[in-house]
Enzyme design. Structure first.
Site, PDB file in Angstrom:
ATOM      1  N   ASP A  17       0.817  -1.211   0.000  1.00 56.80           N
ATOM      2  CA  ASP A  17       0.000   0.000   0.000  1.00 56.80           C
ATOM      3  C   ASP A  17       0.850   1.260   0.000  1.00 56.80           C
ATOM      4  O   ASP A  17       0.621   2.177  -0.788  1.00 56.80           O
ATOM      5  CB  ASP A  17      -0.944   0.025   1.206  1.00 56.80           C
ATOM      6  CG  ASP A  17      -2.069  -1.002   1.065  1.00 56.80           C
ATOM      7  OD1 ASP A  17      -1.905  -1.983   0.304  1.00 56.80           O
ATOM      8  OD2 ASP A  17      -3.097  -0.823   1.743  1.00 56.80           O
ATOM      9  N   ARG A  99       0.978   7.032  16.931  1.00 55.64           N
ATOM     10  CA  ARG A  99       0.828   8.022  15.872  1.00 55.64           C
ATOM     11  C   ARG A  99       1.529   9.345  16.168  1.00 55.64           C
ATOM     12  O   ARG A  99       2.122   9.939  15.248  1.00 55.64           O
ATOM     13  CB  ARG A  99      -0.662   8.257  15.576  1.00 55.64           C
ATOM     14  CG  ARG A  99      -1.431   7.013  15.110  1.00 55.64           C
ATOM     15  CD  ARG A  99      -0.616   6.122  14.261  1.00 55.64           C
ATOM     16  NE  ARG A  99      -1.359   5.077  13.562  1.00 55.64           N
ATOM     17  CZ  ARG A  99      -0.775   4.079  12.939  1.00 55.64           C
ATOM     18  NH1 ARG A  99       0.543   3.965  12.925  1.00 55.64           N
ATOM     19  NH2 ARG A  99      -1.496   3.167  12.313  1.00 55.64           N
ATOM     20  N   ASP A 128      -6.814   7.053  12.457  1.00 56.48           N
ATOM     21  CA  ASP A 128      -5.388   7.331  12.312  1.00 56.48           C
ATOM     22  C   ASP A 128      -5.113   8.582  11.490  1.00 56.48           C
ATOM     23  O   ASP A 128      -4.190   9.335  11.770  1.00 56.48           O
ATOM     24  CB  ASP A 128      -4.667   6.121  11.709  1.00 56.48           C
ATOM     25  CG  ASP A 128      -4.476   5.029  12.738  1.00 56.48           C
ATOM     26  OD1 ASP A 128      -4.426   5.374  13.940  1.00 56.48           O
ATOM     27  OD2 ASP A 128      -4.400   3.862  12.369  1.00 56.48           O
ATOM     28  N   SER A 182      -7.067  -5.311   8.156  1.00 58.81           N
ATOM     29  CA  SER A 182      -6.302  -4.103   8.397  1.00 58.81           C
ATOM     30  C   SER A 182      -5.619  -4.280   9.745  1.00 58.81           C
ATOM     31  O   SER A 182      -6.280  -4.466  10.765  1.00 58.81           O
ATOM     32  CB  SER A 182      -7.247  -2.893   8.442  1.00 58.81           C
ATOM     33  OG  SER A 182      -6.557  -1.792   8.944  1.00 58.81           O
TER      34      SER A 182
END
Lengths: 405, 405, 405, 405
Positions: A17, A99, A128, A182
């Site tokens: 990805d 994050r 996210d 995911s």
């Protein structure tokens, strides 16, 4: 986002990805791409990412591969654990807490390389994207953030793979079929969402788990361990001093072995929908329980209850992406203030998926056997004081009762 | 408390301690004693209490033995469970929640029998004295409350037993030696404090537990069960409709079998000291997790997070004895308002000490697979909306960053 | 409190009541008395207290008269003002905030003079006894605290005066009649309770006020002033730099002149009853409004709202006497963290009892005219972002509405 | 928003801006427009709106003009006042609380007329767009909302007027020059933003105010009034029974006369920027103070403090547009529960811009002169109880001090 971009720092895993994103950025914006690959303890080789980036024309000096494991645990996981943070009662925030650190490095590398933008691979439906972007904007209000998933037209798996093939991006065989779970992984946890998990009535199949054995396959004998804390942070396992990341890694091994830290949750995303996720936080679950254990003898009631009242808001802030917001920092200041004497040792029992505190001791213990004993307390406590205590606590209730009868 | 007392209602278990209190009240106050023995599901025969009371000269019409199990679960345990209440993160408040009901009956019986006082057997060091007395005063501001343990001079076990023997009160052999654990039991839980538990570093010995098997001795195969909820309350187990008390009793059997609900805790008492307790809440632990499970798909985020923020205060109020205070009732009004659609079914896995939610479904589910899916969502959600959402959430952070750089 | 006392430090005003207490301590405990008289800005001569103490046999080296005005404002009033603390919506905590400082000096002087006890003149019905004693115990857990009003039998005004006359304590003529208002004064405020104020339906008569003119007698023209703040604290009035106590004193003069800061309140005491008080906080009211004014442009919304949520608890802690408790210190850490950039100038209008912020400016202002303007904003803000912002905020409400229709 | 719209209900004031919107909707969407004009007590003639709508081709049966004053005060203002809601410490939420009611009627009229959309005239920078849209979506998740200010290209005053002239919409002379203040008015308040107010250092010029006299021009003599409350709501002024809207209107007259309720504030908008506003809430300010006054003698401390803690969140929810969210309703349930006995009379003094509670009485008063008196209390309160109360409150602080010294 039709503005011109000169150079962009991409959070790059080396996978399919983000490789597609890399190429798409080059194609769509005609800009130079800087790749940033972080080792947060996700347990994958990172050097292949370098090779792939080079293959796609990234200059060597624009390929950043950083080992952030110690910083991650020391400056993000441990401060959060001081707060006993759990989102919606259970979730240990394993993705949410990573994050802000990735964003911090993206912004730093952008400054270092003269980039005017950063890019991430998070979709437009999830939390996210919010966490990355709020963090980046808070650290550099002029940075541009590119979120390809919200921009491009590669909205199906097929379109993505077609794009990859068209641009000579290798597509692993196992990625050719339907879209995978995911997942996200780091030293604190692994999460999975999507596919069979999308029906919240269906039990999570065992093959979804990757970080822990099934409790039914865990050892038949319990294992006892101790964790030492100093000023609110873990410093040793079974008496052996360890750095933050080393300690968490060692707890992960223990948790994996005993099937600890599996969580199946329907949670509320910041973007307004519910999602169902599977989390494995083997070491984090052990650590979190140990931290509450050491607090139970070293924190005063006033401090402990204030922490409990503040926690849901603190956890929500981290979940929603507000790590770098002033209110999170204010709460952290309060929490950290309370940890001065949170030192000592906790003993835990690990057994087939569960972890229990079975002992705690501290040079700073507030537990007073002399006060609490049912035996003779040598005058430490005068039971008659309780009469006045109750009388005055009751006074307002009595006045109410007199009025309302 | 040197005032004259005419008639007193005593919370009477039939055991040694409350028998001594009964006699002491007769002796010290020269007053008539009314005994009240409640069946809260503690699992003891209550009729022997009648015989003992009669032996000590209590008139038959002054001996009250009530089965309060359904009222206990329906009007006290379930409302509290709607709040997901846990004191200091863990304790399910099994003792705390029983005290208001006992107090309510004490006050009612006092009114019915024309008594001017009530008496309880709680010590001057604990929380229970506060819970009993705040509840009694809130329900009848003119009632007198006698707490013999704060008044008398029977401060050692020996003195107590001497008093018993002097007054022909039978002393069971196992009560002759050192003082026993201090225990409390009802349909929700059993607690123990004291003796070996007084050292918080020592693991609770297995013989202290009475309501659950040791997880290591629990079945090697997990067991799956379902609980149905309607408007926030449990109504069925494995599809079979049950009254509140019947449901909790059935869950207790399951919890016992699988070693669920053991808790070893150092907690902060309202009277200012820390104590270490052991709790067994087999059915309550299963029920509490199931309730959160059904809420996870039926409660909106706003409602769920507000509940999480209010919970610590709500739990503290119950722990401290303020069940009948207006602020507890206000919080209950808010909580109950949220439960209108908390209906559906939760599936749980019970295995060797742990209980996990593995599935949940509801006709009122807010979970929308169509919104959350990683697959094509047919336009349910426009990912571009997220850009504006993030931009405006970031605006204040950007303005801060511009100022502070 | 029948234990033997060797030496006691008395909070001594030099007035009739504490002179009686001084003598009573000498008589009742046969102990040596150390007097401590604090100048907190109450506006009374303190040297007469020295003469009186000497007359009653106190050794010169055991007479302490301290000017605490700067410490009071700098370390107690200003930190509290940073929190915008008001108890029950209005009360600026003028008495509550002075007690911890007096207690701190009592404990320090006890250590310095080798005293084993301290004594105060607060009654058994009020909050001040709690505030003094909690503070003293928090600072020295072994100190003994003597509260004569809870111990002696001088329960009527007549008995008190008889005792005074019997012991050659001068009784001022105006103290011979009925008991006066109970008042307290310091640099922050003056309070009165009792007598005519005991009927909450009766308006406070004008003669009760001593620190402010009646607004009807205040100047007919408004007066404008500016206050400068640095990091959350006031540092200048009308551009003139001032120390904390000097600033507050100057604001008191302004408030007095314009009739500002009168408050008539029925409040809830910690000991469980309601009381009606009259407060005059002339400078404090001006300062408090100015502080909110400077925060309004320098604090981010997240910080500001968190402060507003924490404030009621913070104010309650101070009111109840928990200044030296860890939870107050934790809240202070959070609050202080927020004040880093709370610098700038506030312009206020004072007029006949009211004070209004009419202007605010700061080098750290977060107010962005460019963003907020109704005119062309040159692209600072994209109104289309609002659509996505609203859509995602609405999503959970839409899902609810779909379910519940 | 390129979708096709069949029929849209427009919140229509009859003024220039919403007339332009009306025409723009007809032009842009080619759809039928239904107009809705609400009388919320803004003090303007509404019939002219009917004539204008007819002129622009709206069918008579599609013109709705409703008098919502009683519903507004009874079902929105009063419930909010029960909570003592003030946003950021001061703002009485006059605009925020009107939006949900307008939205409710928009959605109802849409249903009644078979419209598939609603439209409002709020800009893309403010809070009102959020409030309208969240309310509409919460009441009908399928409704489409059109916000012309976020869509069209009439981004300057000139463009707007050109459009009006091109479409024969009359442009009042005073609207030809520069844009006016942005104002909002209803029975609760009038607000102004923009133009000279955009510099927060500049004092609001007197000509901006329209609902109150300048305090300096108010009567030189104070005026005393009484308000009676029943179960938390105002029911009479000076002893004369009045409906909710009548009472608020009468208080507005009093407030206007005495210059009460002016507020100059820099506030934090939900969309992330600060704005400076001027508010006049003459009757609302009087009412809000009176409500706190009656609560001060009828609410128990526990209820009062819980309300104070919940208020900031409640006010924020209303400000942000979440009136119809479950968490607002939960808080309302808690608040309403507390108001059962909030009945009685408050006496207020109005004088040159200020309003002060000077007396309060109630048949449900919890104030007990007998308990609080400094005189002999005939045994209502035993001062010795305070010793035990303090000892046990101090215990945890003592244990802390022993540990930490």
């Amino acid at each position: 986002m039709s503005e011109s971009i000169k150079r962009v720092v991409l959070a790059y895993s080396g996978g399919l990805d983000t490789s597609v994103i890399l190429k798409w950025l080059q194609t769509r914006y005609g800009c130079e791409v800087v790749t940033f690959t972080a080792d947060l303890g996700q347990g994958e080789e990172l050097e292949p990412a370098r090779a792939k980036a080079e293959l796609m024309g990234i200059k060597p000096e624009h390929i950043f591969i950083d080992d952030l494991r110690e910083e991650f645990v020391r400056d993000f996981v441990f401060p959060m654990m001081r707060a006993n943070a759990r989102y919606e009662g259970d979730y240990l925030l394993g993705t949410s807490i990573a994050r802000p650190l990735i964003s911090k490095r993206l912004v730093e590398i952008a400054k270092q390389t003269g980039a005017d933008a950063v890019a991430h691979g998070a979709t437009g439906k999830g939390n996210d994207q919010v966490r990355f972007e709020l963090s980046c904007y808070a650290l550099n209000p002029d940075i541009k953030v590119i979120a390809p998933w919200r921009e491009w037209d590669l909205t199906s798996r097929t379109a993505l793979i077609d794009f990859a093939e068209k641009h000579q991006i290798p597509v692993p065989k196992d990625k050719r079929g339907e879209s995978p779970f995911s997942t996200d992984a780091n030293l604190l946890h692994t999460s999975s969402e999507g596919k069979v998990l999308e029906d919240p009535w269906e039990e999570t199949p065992d093959y979804v788990y990757s970080r822990t054995v099934n409790p039914e396959d865990a050892p038949d004998a319990p294992e006892y361990v101790t964790i030492d804390f100093e000023r609110g942070d873990g410093v040793a396992l079974n008496g052996q001093a360890m750095s933050p990341a080393t300690l968490l890694a060692a707890l992960n091994d223990l948790g994996r072995k005993h099937g600890i830290g599996r969580l199946d949750l329907v949670e509320n995303r910041f973007v307004g929908m519910k999602s169902r996720g599977m989390y494995e936080t083997p070491g984090g679950e052990i650590y979190a329980r140990a931290h509450r254990g050491i607090e139970s003898i070293t924190l005063d009631r006033g401090a402990a209850h204030l922490k409990d009242e503040l926690m849901p808001k603190y956890a929500e802030l981290i979940y929603n992406g507000f790590w770098f917001a002033p209110e999170r920092e204010m709460l952290q200041a309060a929490i950290d203030h309370s940890q001065e004497k949170v030192s000592g040792t906790v003993r835990l029992k690990l057994y087939k998926g569960s972890v229990a505190v079975v002992g705690r001791k501290s040079p700073h213990s507030l537990y007073s056997e002399r006060h609490v004993t049912f035996e003779d307390d040598a005058g430490a406590y005068d039971q008659k004081d309780a009469a006045g205590f109750i009388k005055l606590n009751a006074l307002r209730l009595k006045l109410l009762a007199k009025r309302d009868r």
